[in-house]
Design a protein around this motif. Structure first.
Motif, PDB file in Angstrom:
ATOM      1  N   ALA A 102     -11.118 -82.625  71.423  1.00 15.50           N
ATOM      2  CA  ALA A 102     -11.236 -81.111  70.688  1.00 15.50           C
ATOM      3  C   ALA A 102     -11.804 -80.934  69.503  1.00 15.50           C
ATOM      4  CB  ALA A 102      -9.535 -80.700  70.349  1.00 15.50           C
ATOM      5  N   GLY A 103     -12.565 -82.014  69.138  1.00 12.52           N
ATOM      6  CA  GLY A 103     -13.130 -81.869  67.852  1.00 12.52           C
ATOM      7  C   GLY A 103     -12.500 -81.152  66.534  1.00 12.52           C
ATOM      8  N   LYS A 104     -11.135 -81.556  66.498  1.00 16.09           N
ATOM      9  CA  LYS A 104     -10.396 -80.967  65.410  1.00 16.09           C
ATOM     10  C   LYS A 104     -10.801 -81.333  64.020  1.00 16.09           C
ATOM     11  CE  LYS A 104      -6.625 -79.342  63.726  1.00 16.09           C
ATOM     12  NZ  LYS A 104      -6.025 -77.868  63.786  1.00 16.09           N
ATOM     13  N   ILE A 105     -10.970 -80.228  63.206  1.00 18.52           N
ATOM     14  CA  ILE A 105     -11.441 -80.482  61.781  1.00 18.52           C
ATOM     15  C   ILE A 105     -10.009 -80.559  61.002  1.00 18.52           C
ATOM     16  CG2 ILE A 105     -12.564 -79.645  59.917  1.00 18.52           C
ATOM     17  CD1 ILE A 105     -14.767 -78.776  61.940  1.00 18.52           C
ATOM     18  N   VAL A 106     -10.038 -81.616  60.132  1.00 19.05           N
ATOM     19  CA  VAL A 106      -8.808 -81.685  59.269  1.00 19.05           C
ATOM     20  C   VAL A 106      -9.522 -82.127  57.585  1.00 19.05           C
ATOM     21  CG1 VAL A 106      -7.212 -82.207  60.976  1.00 19.05           C
ATOM     22  CG2 VAL A 106      -8.304 -84.056  59.651  1.00 19.05           C
ATOM     23  N   GLY A 107      -8.601 -82.078  56.787  1.00 16.90           N
ATOM     24  CA  GLY A 107      -8.836 -82.376  55.369  1.00 16.90           C
ATOM     25  C   GLY A 107      -9.591 -81.157  54.585  1.00 16.90           C
ATOM     26  N   GLU A 108      -9.809 -81.746  53.170  1.00 18.81           N
ATOM     27  CA  GLU A 108     -10.481 -80.644  52.303  1.00 18.81           C
ATOM     28  C   GLU A 108     -11.613 -81.179  51.767  1.00 18.81           C
ATOM     29  OE1 GLU A 108     -10.304 -77.568  52.430  1.00 18.81           O
ATOM     30  OE2 GLU A 108      -8.684 -77.224  53.771  1.00 18.81           O
ATOM     31  N   GLU A 111     -12.898 -85.341  51.744  1.00 16.61           N
ATOM     32  CA  GLU A 111     -12.148 -85.791  52.815  1.00 16.61           C
ATOM     33  C   GLU A 111     -11.944 -84.906  54.283  1.00 16.61           C
ATOM     34  OE1 GLU A 111     -10.471 -88.708  52.515  1.00 16.61           O
ATOM     35  OE2 GLU A 111     -11.699 -88.597  50.593  1.00 16.61           O
ATOM     36  N   ARG A 112     -12.908 -83.964  54.423  1.00 14.26           N
ATOM     37  CA  ARG A 112     -12.923 -83.083  55.590  1.00 14.26           C
ATOM     38  C   ARG A 112     -13.628 -83.799  56.611  1.00 14.26           C
ATOM     39  NH1 ARG A 112     -16.467 -78.518  56.795  1.00 14.26           N
ATOM     40  NH2 ARG A 112     -15.198 -76.953  58.064  1.00 14.26           N
ATOM     41  N   LYS A 113     -12.985 -83.689  57.784  1.00 12.82           N
ATOM     42  CA  LYS A 113     -13.645 -84.632  58.828  1.00 12.82           C
ATOM     43  C   LYS A 113     -13.294 -84.015  60.134  1.00 12.82           C
ATOM     44  CE  LYS A 113      -9.595 -88.050  58.908  1.00 12.82           C
ATOM     45  NZ  LYS A 113      -9.215 -89.491  58.432  1.00 12.82           N
ATOM     46  N   MET A 114     -13.918 -84.544  60.990  1.00  9.82           N
ATOM     47  CA  MET A 114     -13.617 -83.939  62.781  1.00  9.82           C
ATOM     48  C   MET A 114     -13.289 -85.379  63.351  1.00  9.82           C
ATOM     49  SD  MET A 114     -16.206 -82.445  65.455  1.00  9.82           S
ATOM     50  CE  MET A 114     -16.973 -81.369  64.198  1.00  9.82           C
ATOM     51  N   ILE A 115     -12.150 -85.096  64.074  1.00  9.29           N
ATOM     52  CA  ILE A 115     -11.634 -86.108  64.775  1.00  9.29           C
ATOM     53  C   ILE A 115     -11.791 -86.027  66.211  1.00  9.29           C
ATOM     54  CG2 ILE A 115      -9.360 -87.158  65.527  1.00  9.29           C
ATOM     55  CD1 ILE A 115      -8.341 -86.364  62.614  1.00  9.29           C
ATOM     56  N   GLY A 116     -12.400 -86.900  66.918  1.00 10.16           N
ATOM     57  CA  GLY A 116     -12.535 -86.990  68.227  1.00 10.16           C
ATOM     58  C   GLY A 116     -13.327 -87.683  69.031  1.00 10.16           C
ATOM     59  N   SER A 120     -18.059 -90.221  65.810  1.00  7.83           N
ATOM     60  CA  SER A 120     -19.111 -91.351  65.006  1.00  7.83           C
ATOM     61  C   SER A 120     -19.969 -92.243  66.136  1.00  7.83           C
ATOM     62  CB  SER A 120     -18.095 -92.318  64.402  1.00  7.83           C
ATOM     63  OG  SER A 120     -17.706 -91.843  63.167  1.00  7.83           O
ATOM     64  N   ASP A 121     -19.422 -92.348  67.415  1.00  4.44           N
ATOM     65  CA  ASP A 121     -20.122 -93.039  68.426  1.00  4.44           C
ATOM     66  C   ASP A 121     -20.223 -92.324  69.778  1.00  4.44           C
ATOM     67  OD1 ASP A 121     -21.182 -95.356  69.608  1.00  4.44           O
ATOM     68  OD2 ASP A 121     -19.155 -96.084  70.256  1.00  4.44           O
ATOM     69  N   ASP A 122     -21.457 -91.639  69.874  1.00  9.86           N
ATOM     70  CA  ASP A 122     -22.453 -91.609  68.782  1.00  9.86           C
ATOM     71  C   ASP A 122     -22.923 -89.793  69.016  1.00  9.86           C
ATOM     72  OD1 ASP A 122     -24.501 -92.748  67.476  1.00  9.86           O
ATOM     73  OD2 ASP A 122     -26.143 -92.774  69.410  1.00  9.86           O
ATOM     74  N   LYS A 123     -22.086 -89.085  69.176  1.00  5.86           N
ATOM     75  CA  LYS A 123     -22.353 -87.685  69.199  1.00  5.86           C
ATOM     76  C   LYS A 123     -22.710 -87.216  67.907  1.00  5.86           C
ATOM     77  CE  LYS A 123     -20.155 -86.807  73.534  1.00  5.86           C
ATOM     78  NZ  LYS A 123     -19.166 -86.038  74.281  1.00  5.86           N
ATOM     79  N   GLY A 124     -21.995 -87.526  66.835  1.00  2.00           N
ATOM     80  CA  GLY A 124     -22.326 -87.082  65.499  1.00  2.00           C
ATOM     81  C   GLY A 124     -23.633 -87.831  65.091  1.00  2.00           C
ATOM     82  N   ILE A 434     -15.489 -88.657  62.052  1.00  2.00           N
ATOM     83  CA  ILE A 434     -16.519 -88.494  61.148  1.00  2.00           C
ATOM     84  C   ILE A 434     -16.378 -87.739  59.684  1.00  2.00           C
ATOM     85  CG2 ILE A 434     -17.985 -86.831  62.308  1.00  2.00           C
ATOM     86  CD1 ILE A 434     -20.458 -88.464  61.488  1.00  2.00           C
ATOM     87  N   TYR A 435     -16.525 -88.149  58.732  1.00  2.24           N
ATOM     88  CA  TYR A 435     -16.391 -87.395  57.466  1.00  2.24           C
ATOM     89  C   TYR A 435     -17.894 -86.165  57.530  1.00  2.24           C
ATOM     90  CZ  TYR A 435     -13.078 -90.422  54.999  1.00  2.24           C
ATOM     91  OH  TYR A 435     -12.028 -91.084  54.946  1.00  2.24           O
ATOM     92  N   LEU A 436     -17.414 -84.963  57.532  1.00  2.00           N
ATOM     93  CA  LEU A 436     -18.541 -84.041  57.539  1.00  2.00           C
ATOM     94  C   LEU A 436     -19.679 -84.028  56.437  1.00  2.00           C
ATOM     95  CD1 LEU A 436     -16.505 -80.866  58.840  1.00  2.00           C
ATOM     96  CD2 LEU A 436     -17.876 -82.590  60.119  1.00  2.00           C
ATOM     97  N   SER A 437     -19.072 -84.530  55.394  1.00  2.00           N
ATOM     98  CA  SER A 437     -20.101 -84.873  54.175  1.00  2.00           C
ATOM     99  C   SER A 437     -21.100 -86.032  54.575  1.00  2.00           C
ATOM    100  CB  SER A 437     -19.341 -85.180  52.916  1.00  2.00           C
ATOM    101  OG  SER A 437     -18.468 -86.408  52.981  1.00  2.00           O
TER     102      SER A 437
END
Length: 458
Positions: A102-108, A111-116, A120-124, A434-437
């Motif tokens: 789903a590519g869910k984005i959480v945090g602020e 700490e804002r990150k995308m989960i899925g 990190s391996d390896d699409k990001g 992956i942390y978006l930062s």
């Protein structure tokens, strides 16, 4: 030099959306939907096509190579800078807090990150490298050199995609290149890897079937055993609920053993469900063979059978059994092996020791030798200079790892990022992220690195 950190900000929004769309594609290898035009299945094929469509819209030259790789390139002349990333992912096993595709984005904030799966391996990292290319293209900074980003579709099963790309399609080797599929600052050495299966014809009555695991390169986190109902096995689960779940349906017992997944390069970080299953069943059924199988699966360093080894550059050898399958109708048992070893290791001798210990025959499916680059080489020194310039982490040093990357398949290439120190991304595990930062920082670093490599290769 251009201010890549400032320029990269213009690509953050689109990079986030692109990654989210790619994560939504379940690009796990699927034999059922594989065919001549989609050798790795429809999911992987969909991911390759989506990436090519995006690149064409942005004005890049594109090519789909043998249905196995998506090639995106720019530049008319000069040396070729290669980037090798992958769009296939491992199965999304285990318990996830959010849907894995789903590519869910959480945090602020930071700490804002995308989960899925694949973030990190390896699409990001692939997305970061792609937008680094676009940044250079949009700002007229690709001059006198060429850049080619190759997205493979079978890295997780052994990199047959790049094998075909170079051997069958006869694609050009790069002058200098990197794969964004490991850790920063840089990987100068990688362990050798053997994949294969231990095989045996055996009757494991009262067991009817055993099935667990989904990949060579991940610690097995779930094993299901179908057997005749057994009081001792039932009692074992009652005494230790952490084993998993046991239920009975008439005369049948269904035992589900649960462990913890981890990457095969660090099997000691996981908890093998195969080891749990075999040790429990071996004890309850008074079966010494199963007990041995369990001890083997639990021995990440191979000490149980004398296969331990410490190499100077690459450290300890590791052993991971990621998959197990038993069929009582055929009396056939198969146990997979992911064996990773350093320089100057007699890997054949250690395989024979394992065969003798288990009383099983080993059939190899793939072999790659260890990889070692001179830390003073143009490739390593240029990329390290770029990393230190962009991060100001002047004391970080090149590393040797147990993981295997595309650097073994592509000449003049090392693994460069994308995980920053202490931000592992939990690859191959539930809730990979992956942390978006970090994603945005990678765009700037890769843009600087590509430019520096282009100049160094001229």
């Amino acid at each position: 030099m251009p201010n890549f950190k400032k320029l990269a900000k213009n690509y953050e929004h689109n990079a986030t959306l692109t990654l989210q769309e790619l994560v939504k594609i379940d690009s796990v290898y699927d034999e059922k939907t594989s065919g001549p035009s989609a050798p790795y299945g429809q999911g992987v094929d969909k991911a390759l096509n989506a990436f090519l469509t995006l690149a064409r819209e942005h004005g890049f030259k594109t090519e789909k190579t043998l249905g196995r790789c998506a090639e995106v390139s720019i530049g008319e002349n000069g040396p070729l800078i290669g980037i090798y990333a992958h769009l296939d992912v491992v199965p999304a096993t285990g318990k996830w807090d959010y849907p894995p595709f789903a590519g869910k984005i959480v945090g602020e904030g930071k700490e804002r990150k995308m989960i899925g799966r694949g973030t990190s391996d390896d699409k990001g990292p692939l997305v970061a490298a792609y937008y680094a290319m676009k940044l250079l293209k949009d700002n007229g900074l690709i001059d006198g050199y060429r850049v080619r980003l190759v997205a493979g579709g079978d890295e997780e099963r052994g990199s047959s995609c790049l094998e075909h790309y170079f051997a069958q399609a006869k694609k050009e080797d790069c002058a200098l290149g990197f794969t964004p599929d490991a850790d920063f600052p840089l990987i100068y050495a990688e362990k050798g890897i053997v994949h294969g299966n231990f095989l045996k014809s055996i009757d494991l009555s009262p067991i009817i079937a055993i099935e667990g695991g989904a990949a060579y390169n991940a610690v097995c986190d779930k094993v299901m055993v179908t057997m005749l109902a057994n009081k001792k096995v039932k009692a074992a689960f009652k005494a230790d609920p952490s084993l998993g779940d046991y239920s009975e349906e008439g005369t049948l017992g269904i035992a589900v053993f649960k462990g913890k997944s981890a990457h095969a390069s660090t099997p000691e970080l996981g908890e093998s469900a195969i080891a749990k299953a075999c040790l429990t069943l071996g004890n309850a059924l008074d079966n010494p063979f199963l007990s041995k199988l369990g001890l083997f699966a639990a021995s990440a360093d191979g000490a149980i059978f004398g296969g331990e080894h410490q190499a100077k550059e690459l450290g300890k050898s590791t052993y991971c059994s990621g998959m197990i399958k038993y069929d009582s109708s055929k009396h056939s048992l198969s146990l997979s092996l992911d064996y990773r070893f350093g320089e100057q290791v007699d890997c054949q001798s250690n395989i024979r020791k394992a065969e003798d210990y288990l009383d099983m025959n080993f059939a190899s499916t793939s072999y790659t030798a260890p990889l070692l680059y001179d830390k003073k080489s143009t490739l390593v020194s240029t990329l390290m200079k770029s990393y230190r310039h962009m991060t100001h982490r002047y004391f970080d040093k090149p590393m040797a790892i147990g993981g295997g990357t595309y650097a073994k398949e592509a000449k003049n290439t090392v693994a460069y990022g994308s995980a920053f120190p202490n931000h592992p991304g939990d690859i191959h595990s539930p809730n990979e992220y992956i942390y978006l930062s970090d994603l945005y920082a990678q765009i700037a670093i890769y843009a600087d690195a590509i430019l520096k490599l282009g100049k160094a290769a001229k």
